[in-house]
Design an enzyme around this catalytic site. Structure first.
Site, PDB file in Angstrom:
ATOM      1  CE  LYS A 269      -4.111  -2.063   2.086  1.00 23.11           C
ATOM      2  NZ  LYS A 269      -3.645  -3.436   1.984  1.00 23.11           N
TER       3      LYS A 269
ATOM      4  CD  GLU B  73      -5.331   5.274   5.049  1.00 17.94           C
ATOM      5  OE1 GLU B  73      -4.562   5.189   4.075  1.00 17.94           O
ATOM      6  OE2 GLU B  73      -6.491   4.829   5.042  1.00 17.94           O
ATOM      7  CE  LYS B  74      -8.100  13.716   9.940  1.00 17.27           C
ATOM      8  NZ  LYS B  74      -7.913  14.147  11.331  1.00 17.27           N
TER       9      LYS B  74
ATOM     10  CG  HIS C 274     -15.323   0.977   0.786  1.00 22.45           C
ATOM     11  ND1 HIS C 274     -14.432   0.379   1.649  1.00 22.45           N
ATOM     12  CD2 HIS C 274     -14.947   0.572  -0.447  1.00 22.45           C
ATOM     13  CE1 HIS C 274     -13.567  -0.351   0.957  1.00 22.45           C
ATOM     14  NE2 HIS C 274     -13.869  -0.250  -0.316  1.00 22.45           N
TER      15      HIS C 274
ATOM     16  CE  LYS D 148     -15.036  -3.991  -0.364  1.00 17.18           C
ATOM     17  NZ  LYS D 148     -14.435  -4.183  -1.693  1.00 17.18           N
TER      18      LYS D 148
ATOM     19  CD  GLU E 122     -11.554  -1.925  -2.400  1.00 17.17           C
ATOM     20  OE1 GLU E 122     -12.149  -1.426  -1.433  1.00 17.17           O
ATOM     21  OE2 GLU E 122     -11.522  -3.144  -2.627  1.00 17.17           O
TER      22      GLU E 122
ATOM     23  CD  GLU F 241      -7.078  -2.029  -0.191  1.00 17.94           C
ATOM     24  OE1 GLU F 241      -5.989  -2.322   0.322  1.00 17.94           O
ATOM     25  OE2 GLU F 241      -8.149  -2.540   0.146  1.00 17.94           O
TER      26      GLU F 241
ATOM     27  NE  ARG G  59      -8.646  -9.802  -4.197  1.00 16.96           N
ATOM     28  CZ  ARG G  59      -9.712  -9.187  -3.709  1.00 16.96           C
ATOM     29  NH1 ARG G  59     -10.837  -9.187  -4.390  1.00 16.96           N
ATOM     30  NH2 ARG G  59      -9.678  -8.565  -2.551  1.00 16.96           N
TER      31      ARG G  59
ATOM     32  CB  VAL H  44     -16.660 -10.977  -3.388  1.00 14.53           C
ATOM     33  CG1 VAL H  44     -17.973 -11.633  -2.985  1.00 14.53           C
ATOM     34  CG2 VAL H  44     -15.483 -11.719  -2.763  1.00 14.53           C
TER      35      VAL H  44
END
Length: 420
Positions: free
Chosen positions: A116, A200-201, A208, A237, A275, A288, A292, A295
């Site tokens: 990341k 990170e903040k 999301h 999720k 994302e 990030e 792939r 889902v």
């Protein structure tokens, strides 16, 4: 031309890949663990090979056994699905080194985007907005405290190689930093064999939002709009939908352009997901990139009317992506059906005594489960996905409510009551 694909995965995604392969006239090879011998993906494959015990490291995470099965069956390509080895750069390289096509991005892209901190550096260099925070792993507690003070609380301490909420802690004041850092690092080391952390903040009450992208071997990248994955528990999720009820057309266009720019920065090939977090003022920040199929690819398939697995295979075969816009038609929602206590969130492995999948207009069920299936404790708890489609969001919701009321799973606990 790809004539035979080995599916290096299990369960519903293995069955999902297999169906697309059969539609395309491509032969399939299933590899499976001892506990999965009776699953549909094993029974319906053209060839099936047991590669080990139920423990993932003995089977679905054993790259050497998978490669051996691919060679034995003269496989042209390997599709990793999601999870397991799907984002493992070493596996992608091993596949390519053995003269087999890896249906996914290059090992170099997986390695860069899997870290990341490296990914954030790359995106910032390309002028893509990211959440304020560090560009490299934190080495000491004192450094963590200093950076936390600079970007202001609350902050998020995250594993550099993490995912799924593992190795992540929210910190709201300086007194919590040391304990949170140590706990997150230990969890990351145990889960990913990498204890590196970054900061990170923390964006309060975010949406999301993720953007589906595709790249080909010729440098072309397209985006296929967004999915809203804001309904989560423990950073996992639960419900996904497309389009997002929060985005307007202007923000959708802006985020799509940024996602394409990000994918082009790493010469991305195949299916990927950018994302992002979007705050209340509709500022968006890159988090990030998942290298792939997701889902929740199903909801994108429903609203753009394209088979994303088919597109993955075609791109891996050398197809040039069309330079086109993928318009959204209607609305789709996915509910993940997990074998777990619906309110305590504890796993509920065991034998399914009774199984009835819902149907009707606008309902799709992707699952490997059946009456008599024993849900093992060795893998992810998801036993299926219910997807509803409607001309409007309200219609998709109503259809999902009907589907959940019709679905019967007895013998184990599931999260259907929570979804309802």
């Amino acid at each position: 031309k790809i004539n035979k694909i080995l599916i290096a995965n299990r369960g519903e995604i293995a069955l999902r890949i297999m169906r697309t392969c059969r539609e395309m006239g491509i032969a399939t090879v299933a590899v499976y663990s001892e506990v999965d011998a009776m699953l549909p993906f094993v029974r319906f494959a053209d060839e099936s090979y047991c590669i080990g015990k139920p423990e993932p490291k003995e089977s679905y995470l054993n790259a050497e056994k998978i490669i051996a099965a691919a060679k034995k069956t003269n496989t042209d390509a390997i599709h990793p699905g999601y999870g397991f080895l799907s984002e493992n750069a070493s596996f992608a390289k091993l596949v390519s080194d053995n003269g087999i096509i890896f249906i996914g991005p290059s090992a170099e892209a997986i390695e860069t985007l899997g870290d990341k901190t490296k990914a954030k550096q790359l995106l910032r260099n390309s002028n893509v907005s990211t959440v304020p925070g560090t560009d490299k792993p934190i080495e000491t507690i004192d450094e963590a405290k200093r950076i936390a003070k600079e970007i202001s609380f609350p902050i998020l301490i995250k594993a550099a190689a993490g995912g799924g909420g593992k190795g992540m802690r929210i910190v709201r004041n300086s007194s919590e930093v040391e304990k949170a850092f140590q706990m997150a690092s230990a969890e990351a080391l145990a889960s990913f064999n990498n204890g590196d952390m970054y900061i990170e903040k923390y964006v309060e009450n975010p949406h999301h939002i993720e953007i589906q992208v595709f790249g080909d071997k010729f440098g072309n990248v397209v985006h296929m709009n967004e999915r809203d994955c804001s309904i989560q528990r423990r950073h996992q999720k639960l419900v996904e939908e497309s389009p997002s009820p929060f985005l307007d057309s202007a923000l959708r266009k802006k985020m799509g352009a940024a996602a394409v720019k990000a994918a082009k920065a790493v010469k991305y090939e195949g299916a990927g997901t950018i994302e992002c977090l979007v705050d209340a003022d509709k500022n968006f920040y890159f988090m990030e990139m998942n290298t792939r199929i997701q889902v929740e690819h199903t909801v994108t398939e429903e609203v753009i009317d394209h088979d994303l697995l088919k597109m993955q295979i075609k791109v891996a075969s050398g197809m040039r992506l069309p330079k086109k816009i993928f318009p959204i038609r209607g609305h789709a929602i996915e509910c993940r059906i997990n074998a777990e206590d619906p309110f305590k969130f504890t796993p509920s492995p065991g034998r399914i005594q009774s199984w009835h999948a819902p149907g009707g207009p606008g309902i799709r069920v992707d699952s490997h489960a059946y009456a008599g299936y024993f849900v093992p404790p060795n893998y992810d708890s998801m036993v299926g996905k219910v997807i509803s489609y409607g001309a409007t969001r309200d219609q998709a919701i109503r259809r999902m409510q009907i589907a959940l009321s019709e679905m019967v799973v007895e013998g184990i606990l599931t999260n259907i009551p929570l979804h309802r």
